[in-house]
Scaffold this motif. Structure first.
Motif, PDB file in Angstrom:
ATOM      1  N   PRO A 266       2.032  -4.335  -4.640  1.00 33.66           N
ATOM      2  CA  PRO A 266       3.076  -4.324  -3.617  1.00 33.66           C
ATOM      3  C   PRO A 266       2.947  -5.498  -2.641  1.00 33.66           C
ATOM      4  N   THR A 267       3.197  -6.707  -3.145  1.00 30.30           N
ATOM      5  CA  THR A 267       3.245  -7.891  -2.289  1.00 30.30           C
ATOM      6  C   THR A 267       4.455  -8.726  -2.701  1.00 30.30           C
ATOM      7  N   TRP A 268       5.045  -9.440  -1.731  1.00 29.31           N
ATOM      8  CA  TRP A 268       6.183 -10.300  -2.061  1.00 29.31           C
ATOM      9  C   TRP A 268       5.749 -11.425  -2.987  1.00 29.31           C
ATOM     10  N   CYS A 288       7.919  -3.417 -12.025  1.00 25.48           N
ATOM     11  CA  CYS A 288       7.567  -2.129 -11.445  1.00 25.48           C
ATOM     12  C   CYS A 288       6.516  -2.347 -10.349  1.00 25.48           C
ATOM     13  N   VAL A 289       6.892  -2.019  -9.103  1.00 22.85           N
ATOM     14  CA  VAL A 289       6.015  -2.260  -7.959  1.00 22.85           C
ATOM     15  C   VAL A 289       5.182  -1.002  -7.698  1.00 22.85           C
ATOM     16  N   SER A 290       3.873  -1.171  -7.684  1.00 25.79           N
ATOM     17  CA  SER A 290       2.969  -0.034  -7.459  1.00 25.79           C
ATOM     18  C   SER A 290       3.164   0.527  -6.052  1.00 25.79           C
ATOM     19  N   PRO A 291       2.855   1.830  -5.867  1.00 28.19           N
ATOM     20  CA  PRO A 291       3.009   2.437  -4.537  1.00 28.19           C
ATOM     21  C   PRO A 291       2.195   1.693  -3.483  1.00 28.19           C
ATOM     22  N   GLY A 292       2.759   1.646  -2.288  1.00 28.46           N
ATOM     23  CA  GLY A 292       2.072   0.980  -1.190  1.00 28.46           C
ATOM     24  C   GLY A 292       3.049   0.389  -0.200  1.00 28.46           C
ATOM     25  N   THR A 293       2.535  -0.452   0.685  1.00 23.27           N
ATOM     26  CA  THR A 293       3.350  -1.061   1.736  1.00 23.27           C
ATOM     27  C   THR A 293       3.344  -2.573   1.576  1.00 23.27           C
ATOM     28  N   LYS A 332       7.145   0.827   0.561  1.00 26.67           N
ATOM     29  CA  LYS A 332       7.783   0.603   1.851  1.00 26.67           C
ATOM     30  C   LYS A 332       7.509  -0.817   2.333  1.00 26.67           C
ATOM     31  N   THR A 333       8.253  -1.241   3.326  1.00 27.88           N
ATOM     32  CA  THR A 333       7.995  -2.540   3.952  1.00 27.88           C
ATOM     33  C   THR A 333       7.494  -2.318   5.368  1.00 27.88           C
ATOM     34  N   ALA A 334       6.743  -3.293   5.870  1.00 25.34           N
ATOM     35  CA  ALA A 334       6.216  -3.206   7.228  1.00 25.34           C
ATOM     36  C   ALA A 334       6.403  -4.549   7.919  1.00 25.34           C
ATOM     37  N   GLY A 335       6.647  -4.489   9.231  1.00 22.66           N
ATOM     38  CA  GLY A 335       6.866  -5.699  10.018  1.00 22.66           C
ATOM     39  C   GLY A 335       8.120  -5.550  10.840  1.00 22.66           C
ATOM     40  N   ASP A 336       8.168  -6.264  11.945  1.00 20.35           N
ATOM     41  CA  ASP A 336       9.294  -6.110  12.843  1.00 20.35           C
ATOM     42  C   ASP A 336      10.138  -7.376  12.977  1.00 20.35           C
ATOM     43  N   LYS A 337       9.949  -8.336  12.061  1.00 22.04           N
ATOM     44  CA  LYS A 337      10.684  -9.593  12.158  1.00 22.04           C
ATOM     45  C   LYS A 337      11.963  -9.612  11.338  1.00 22.04           C
ATOM     46  N   GLY A 338      12.111  -8.662  10.441  1.00 24.05           N
ATOM     47  CA  GLY A 338      13.256  -8.697   9.542  1.00 24.05           C
ATOM     48  C   GLY A 338      12.891  -9.377   8.234  1.00 24.05           C
ATOM     49  N   ILE A 339      13.724  -9.133   7.222  1.00 23.74           N
ATOM     50  CA  ILE A 339      13.442  -9.597   5.865  1.00 23.74           C
ATOM     51  C   ILE A 339      14.665 -10.333   5.343  1.00 23.74           C
ATOM     52  N   ALA A 340      14.445 -11.488   4.714  1.00 17.78           N
ATOM     53  CA  ALA A 340      15.532 -12.256   4.111  1.00 17.78           C
ATOM     54  C   ALA A 340      15.246 -12.486   2.632  1.00 17.78           C
ATOM     55  N   VAL A 350      15.878  -2.495  -6.089  1.00 19.49           N
ATOM     56  CA  VAL A 350      16.342  -1.114  -5.938  1.00 19.49           C
ATOM     57  C   VAL A 350      15.177  -0.215  -5.528  1.00 19.49           C
ATOM     58  N   GLY A 351      15.412   0.626  -4.532  1.00 24.56           N
ATOM     59  CA  GLY A 351      14.473   1.703  -4.230  1.00 24.56           C
ATOM     60  C   GLY A 351      13.279   1.330  -3.393  1.00 24.56           C
ATOM     61  N   ILE A 352      13.227   0.110  -2.835  1.00 22.86           N
ATOM     62  CA  ILE A 352      12.149  -0.255  -1.920  1.00 22.86           C
ATOM     63  C   ILE A 352      12.615   0.071  -0.507  1.00 22.86           C
TER      64      ILE A 352
END
Length: 582
Positions: A266-268, A288-293, A332-340, A350-352
């Motif tokens: 689960p990393t970009w 397929c992205v493994s569970p995590g943040t 899930k995603t984490a961070g408060d800057k927003g995602i582009a 789908v589904g993240i």
């Protein structure tokens, strides 16, 4: 340019270049008249309204300004409605006024009527019929070939609202020739309007009849072509339940159980590397992205760097599916800057779970995004090949109204001449953004806008969706062309506020501006509009659809209750989403 106080002749000053139309030393005791003008709320006024009652007289009867001169004022109505006339004060038996005009904020001539300059002294009414939209700026003016205009000084010294007509400081405008007047001034040239706000359609009230007798000295109205009556509307079929329901899927995208699996952490960075590798293949594949943040994000502004950028292949036989291995919400995603996501091609994500993050889709092609919640969503074309063939599927843009917002819930933007062609929203749910009382912010639920250049927006589709209007509009189109709204509800005004009441301290929402702006050749199919439909929308067809007003091919919508909303557009709570998304 200044006016010489003694002669009234324009003079130029090398010391300063004040652009003020009226500069006079005449002292007239009219302050009480101007300051005491009543400004009742628009709801309290029956029939056409304007800035001045008929009892108002000019402070300066005639300024000897050499003609021709175009003089008027700039304004915006608080509510949509109908302009029925331009009014002006005739200050001499032969005033020199030969035409009255209405202009858009960009100087486009919207309407014009000839005027006979010979008439009795006093207020005159020039019939001009034009629909005006709430919160949109217009200018009205008269052309005086001889000059000698009347005036009230400092009438527009401060911004104000009179009878629901909003005027900024220096709303008085003029031009020292015929044409669109743009030079601002604090003085009024005693040009006015007759405007009637739309009735409260949701409560069934009708506008009061015009009590004003025609001015016998006014010229006969210019004949206006009568538009043939619209065909009888098709009976509106009931809209099926809208919003996310687990049945929508991005175009040309395999399901996870029918594709070759490539599992990643689960990393970009891992996801990006996998997309780059699979862009060269041609079979159906799921990353397929493994569970995590997934941590990280560089913001969601128009120039933010993407967490995924310039990857993929728009010409791949099928899109690469990026999915959560163990189901929706397990990544899930984490961070408060927003995602582009920038320049991503031939991919569906789908589904993240984005939570309440702001998300930007920029210059994407053959792209899908969905099965998630977002705080705000922005789709921007400002480079590359613009935005093409993109699907936003089962996205929840808020389940609660945001208080104190100063921006749109969702924005679709063309900039620098780049196009948006083929953008579909399926199973969307979008809740309002409410601004604070007195705020100048413009908050819409979905805004389509061209900020620079001549980029176009074509083939926009909104289907199976629910849109609840924000402080300003529900959907405001920005010269959209083509496309369709089908099996969708757009809810504004009092109807929307049954579910989303304006918070204490919020700007009251008086109008129900559901479909606003300009959209040409739009097809409406089995949809409901609780609120107004902009006169600047043109329809290629209207089938089995209903609106509050019930005209232009729509059937008349009966008042909707909260139970109706709950049945047609259930709130996609976390529990509901878990059930339908598995």
């Amino acid at each position: 340019m200044e006016l010489n106080a003694a002669s009234g002749v324009p003079s130029r000053s090398s010391a300063r270049h004040r652009r003020t139309l009226i500069s006079t030393t005449v002292a007239v005791a009219v302050a009480a008249l101007v300051a005491g003008t009543a400004t009742p709320s628009v709801a309290a006024v029956a029939g056409p309204v304007g800035l001045f009652p008929d009892s108002v007289r000019p402070q300066v009867p005639a300024m000897p300004v050499p003609g021709p001169i175009e003089v008027g004022f700039t304004f915006s109505p608080e509510e949509s409605g109908a302009l029925s006339a331009v009014r002006f004060y005739q200050n001499a038996p032969n005033s020199g006024v030969v035409s009255a005009s209405v202009w858009s904020s960009t100087g486009v001539l919207l309407a014009q009527a000839p005027v006979d300059p010979v008439a009795a002294v006093g207020w005159r009414t020039v019939p001009i019929a034009l629909d005006l939209e709430a919160d949109v700026s217009y200018t009205v003016s008269v052309l005086d070939n001889d000059g000698r205009i009347p005036a009230i000084e400092n009438y527009f010294a401060e911004p104000k609202t009179t009878n629901g007509i909003v005027t900024p400081a220096k709303a008085g405008v003029y031009k020292a020739s015929a044409g669109y007047p743009t030079i601002g001034q604090t003085a009024s040239g005693l040009v006015d309007i007759a405007f009637t706000a739309e009735p409260d359609l949701e409560s069934g009230s009708e506008p009061s009849p015009d009590p004003t007798e025609p001015d016998p000295t006014a010229p006969a109205p210019t004949p206006v072509p009568v538009e043939p009556p619209a065909p009888e509307p098709d009976p509106a079929g009931p809209v099926s339940a809208v919003g996310p329901d687990g049945t929508h899927w991005p175009e040309n995208t395999p399901r996870a159980d029918a594709a070759r699996v490539v599992q990643v952490k689960p990393t970009w960075a891992a996801i990006s590397a996998a997309i780059t590798a699979e862009a060269k293949t041609s079979d159906d594949v799921v990353i397929c992205v493994s569970p995590g943040t997934i941590v990280g994000g560089n913001g969601s502004g128009s120039s933010a760097k993407g967490v995924l950028q310039d990857v993929g292949n728009a010409n791949r036989p099928s899109r690469i599916l990026v999915d959560a291995c163990d189901g929706v919400g397990t990544v899930k995603t984490a961070g408060d800057k927003g995602i582009a996501f920038v320049g991503v091609r031939g991919v569906s994500i789908v589904g993240i779970d984005m939570g309440d993050t702001s998300v930007m889709l920029r210059n994407v092609e053959s792209f899908g995004f969905g099965y998630t919640t977002v705080g705000t969503l922005l789709v921007t074309a400002n480079g590359g090949r613009g935005v093409q063939n993109t699907d936003v599927v089962e996205v929840v843009a808020g389940t609660e109204a945001v208080a104190g917002a100063g921006y749109d819930r969702m924005e679709v933007k063309s900039a620098d001449g780049y196009d948006i062609d083929g953008l579909t929203f399926s199973g969307l749910y979008a809740a309002p953004h409410y601004k604070a009382r007195g705020s100048n912010a413009h908050t819409d639920t979905i805004q389509f806008v061209t900020t620079s250049g001549t980029g176009t927006m074509t083939d926009i589709v909104i289907e199976d969706s629910a849109v609840f209007a924000s402080s300003n509009q529900g959907i405001i189109a920005g010269s959209n062309s083509g496309g369709e709204i089908r099996n969708t509800v757009v809810v504004g005004g009092k109807t929307s506020q049954q579910r989303y009441p304006v918070y204490e301290g919020g700007q009251p929402v008086l109008a129900a501006n559901s479909l606003h702006g300009t959209w040409s050749d739009l097809a409406m199919d089995t949809s409901t509009v609780a609120g107004s439909v902009s006169p600047s929308y043109s329809f290629s067809e209207v089938e089995a659809s209903e609106s509050t007003k019930g005209d232009r091919g729509f059937s008349k919508l009966e008042p909707m209750t909260l139970d109706d909303l709950d049945e047609i557009a259930p709130v996609p709570t976390a529990e509901r989403l878990a059930a339908i998304w598995g």
